[in-house]
Scaffold this active site. Structure first.
Site, PDB file in Angstrom:
ATOM      1  N   ILE A  31       0.824  -1.209   0.000  1.00 38.98           N
ATOM      2  CA  ILE A  31       0.000   0.000   0.000  1.00 38.98           C
ATOM      3  C   ILE A  31       0.863   1.266   0.000  1.00 38.98           C
ATOM      4  O   ILE A  31       0.413   2.322  -0.456  1.00 38.98           O
ATOM      5  CB  ILE A  31      -0.971  -0.009   1.210  1.00 38.98           C
ATOM      6  CG1 ILE A  31      -2.191   0.838   0.945  1.00 38.98           C
ATOM      7  CG2 ILE A  31      -0.284   0.376   2.499  1.00 38.98           C
ATOM      8  CD1 ILE A  31      -3.344   0.568   1.911  1.00 38.98           C
ATOM      9  N   GLY A  92      11.816  -4.092  12.494  1.00 39.20           N
ATOM     10  CA  GLY A  92      10.888  -3.124  11.920  1.00 39.20           C
ATOM     11  C   GLY A  92       9.618  -3.745  11.362  1.00 39.20           C
ATOM     12  O   GLY A  92       8.982  -3.170  10.474  1.00 39.20           O
ATOM     13  N   GLN A  93       9.214  -4.903  11.893  1.00 42.28           N
ATOM     14  CA  GLN A  93       7.995  -5.558  11.402  1.00 42.28           C
ATOM     15  C   GLN A  93       6.764  -4.830  11.944  1.00 42.28           C
ATOM     16  O   GLN A  93       6.654  -4.616  13.153  1.00 42.28           O
ATOM     17  CB  GLN A  93       7.985  -7.021  11.869  1.00 42.28           C
ATOM     18  CG  GLN A  93       6.800  -7.821  11.350  1.00 42.28           C
ATOM     19  CD  GLN A  93       6.891  -9.309  11.731  1.00 42.28           C
ATOM     20  OE1 GLN A  93       7.710  -9.694  12.571  1.00 42.28           O
ATOM     21  NE2 GLN A  93       6.054 -10.114  11.119  1.00 42.28           N
ATOM     22  N   HIS A  99       5.586 -11.916   5.788  1.00 44.72           N
ATOM     23  CA  HIS A  99       5.506 -11.434   4.409  1.00 44.72           C
ATOM     24  C   HIS A  99       6.907 -11.205   3.884  1.00 44.72           C
ATOM     25  O   HIS A  99       7.763 -10.676   4.595  1.00 44.72           O
ATOM     26  CB  HIS A  99       4.666 -10.160   4.307  1.00 44.72           C
ATOM     27  CG  HIS A  99       4.987  -9.114   5.334  1.00 44.72           C
ATOM     28  ND1 HIS A  99       4.584  -9.224   6.659  1.00 44.72           N
ATOM     29  CD2 HIS A  99       5.685  -7.969   5.246  1.00 44.72           C
ATOM     30  CE1 HIS A  99       5.012  -8.174   7.328  1.00 44.72           C
ATOM     31  NE2 HIS A  99       5.697  -7.392   6.500  1.00 44.72           N
ATOM     32  N   HIS A 101       8.853  -8.964   1.332  1.00 44.94           N
ATOM     33  CA  HIS A 101       8.806  -7.812   0.428  1.00 44.94           C
ATOM     34  C   HIS A 101       9.647  -8.171  -0.793  1.00 44.94           C
ATOM     35  O   HIS A 101      10.820  -8.559  -0.636  1.00 44.94           O
ATOM     36  CB  HIS A 101       9.464  -6.585   1.075  1.00 44.94           C
ATOM     37  CG  HIS A 101       8.780  -6.047   2.302  1.00 44.94           C
ATOM     38  ND1 HIS A 101       7.972  -4.930   2.284  1.00 44.94           N
ATOM     39  CD2 HIS A 101       8.822  -6.446   3.599  1.00 44.94           C
ATOM     40  CE1 HIS A 101       7.534  -4.671   3.504  1.00 44.94           C
ATOM     41  NE2 HIS A 101       8.039  -5.575   4.328  1.00 44.94           N
TER      42      HIS A 101
HETATM   43  P1  DGP Z   1       6.570  -4.551   7.582  1.00 44.78           P
HETATM   44  O1  DGP Z   1       6.648  -3.150   8.111  1.00 44.78           O
HETATM   45  O2  DGP Z   1       7.876  -5.127   7.103  1.00 44.78           O
HETATM   46  O3  DGP Z   1       5.841  -5.448   8.544  1.00 44.78           O
HETATM   47  O4  DGP Z   1       5.678  -4.448   6.247  1.00 44.78           O
HETATM   48  C1  DGP Z   1       4.305  -4.287   6.257  1.00 44.78           C
HETATM   49  C2  DGP Z   1       3.939  -3.694   4.932  1.00 44.78           C
HETATM   50  O5  DGP Z   1       2.546  -3.869   4.746  1.00 44.78           O
HETATM   51  C3  DGP Z   1       4.203  -2.187   4.805  1.00 44.78           C
HETATM   52  O6  DGP Z   1       5.194  -1.983   3.783  1.00 44.78           O
HETATM   53  C4  DGP Z   1       2.877  -1.589   4.393  1.00 44.78           C
HETATM   54  C5  DGP Z   1       2.053  -2.790   4.003  1.00 44.78           C
HETATM   55  N1  DGP Z   1       0.650  -2.689   4.340  1.00 44.78           N
HETATM   56  C6  DGP Z   1       0.124  -2.373   5.565  1.00 44.78           C
HETATM   57  N2  DGP Z   1      -1.210  -2.391   5.515  1.00 44.78           N
HETATM   58  C7  DGP Z   1      -1.535  -2.739   4.233  1.00 44.78           C
HETATM   59  C8  DGP Z   1      -2.784  -2.939   3.564  1.00 44.78           C
HETATM   60  O7  DGP Z   1      -3.874  -2.805   4.131  1.00 44.78           O
HETATM   61  N3  DGP Z   1      -2.716  -3.257   2.254  1.00 44.78           N
HETATM   62  C9  DGP Z   1      -1.536  -3.415   1.592  1.00 44.78           C
HETATM   63  N4  DGP Z   1      -1.585  -3.737   0.293  1.00 44.78           N
HETATM   64  N5  DGP Z   1      -0.346  -3.257   2.193  1.00 44.78           N
HETATM   65  C10 DGP Z   1      -0.350  -2.914   3.499  1.00 44.78           C
END
Ligand code: DGP
Length: 113
Positions: A31, A92-93, A99, A101
């Site tokens: 997002i 930084g999770q 997931h 990236h």
């Molecule tokens: P991390 O901070 O490594 O746990 O990554 C979490 C990621 O998830 C961050 O880059 C933003 C993404 N993210 C959070 N909420 C949503 C969502 O509702 N939809 C999508 N597509 N991504 C999201």
């Protein structure tokens, strides 16, 4: 898990821009992208982090990487890419559902902050 954001994305309860999926995993656009191509690859099954997954279901860990490889092809990341899994507070999770990236489409700096 009832309250998990990525479980809800995996089950379709919350919409996402899905780029690839199969029976066990889903890949969708982040997002708030940090690169021209920024896709998250998650298992449908809930695991908090990669170490938990690898211990509980190592086959699934490999299958997730196979879906990441599909994403790398469809996103045409021929010049390179990075796969990152932030873990825990120091890592930084921010979402506690494993997931990967998959980042690409520009030069990525190293070391990370
Ligand atoms: P991390 O901070 O490594 O746990 O990554 C979490 C990621 O998830 C961050 O880059 C933003 C993404 N993210 C959070 N909420 C949503 C969502 O509702 N939809 C999508 N597509 N991504 C999201």
């Amino acid at each position: 898990m009832n309250d998990c954001l990525f479980c809800k994305i995996a089950s379709g309860q919350i919409p996402a821009d899905i780029v690839a999926e199969n029976e066990i995993a889903v890949a969708f656009r982040d997002i708030s992208p940090e690169a021209p191509s920024h896709v998250l690859v998650i298992p449908r099954e809930h695991h908090d982090n990669v170490a938990d997954l690898a211990l509980a279901n190592p086959l699934l860990a490999g299958q997730l990487l196979a879906l990441a490889a599909e994403v790398i092809q469809t996103e045409k990341l021929t010049n390179g890419y990075r796969i990152v899994t932030n873990t825990g507070v120091d890592g930084g999770q921010s979402v506690n559902h494993l997931h990967f990236h998959v980042l690409g489409g520009r030069g990525l700096t190293w070391p990370p902050g």
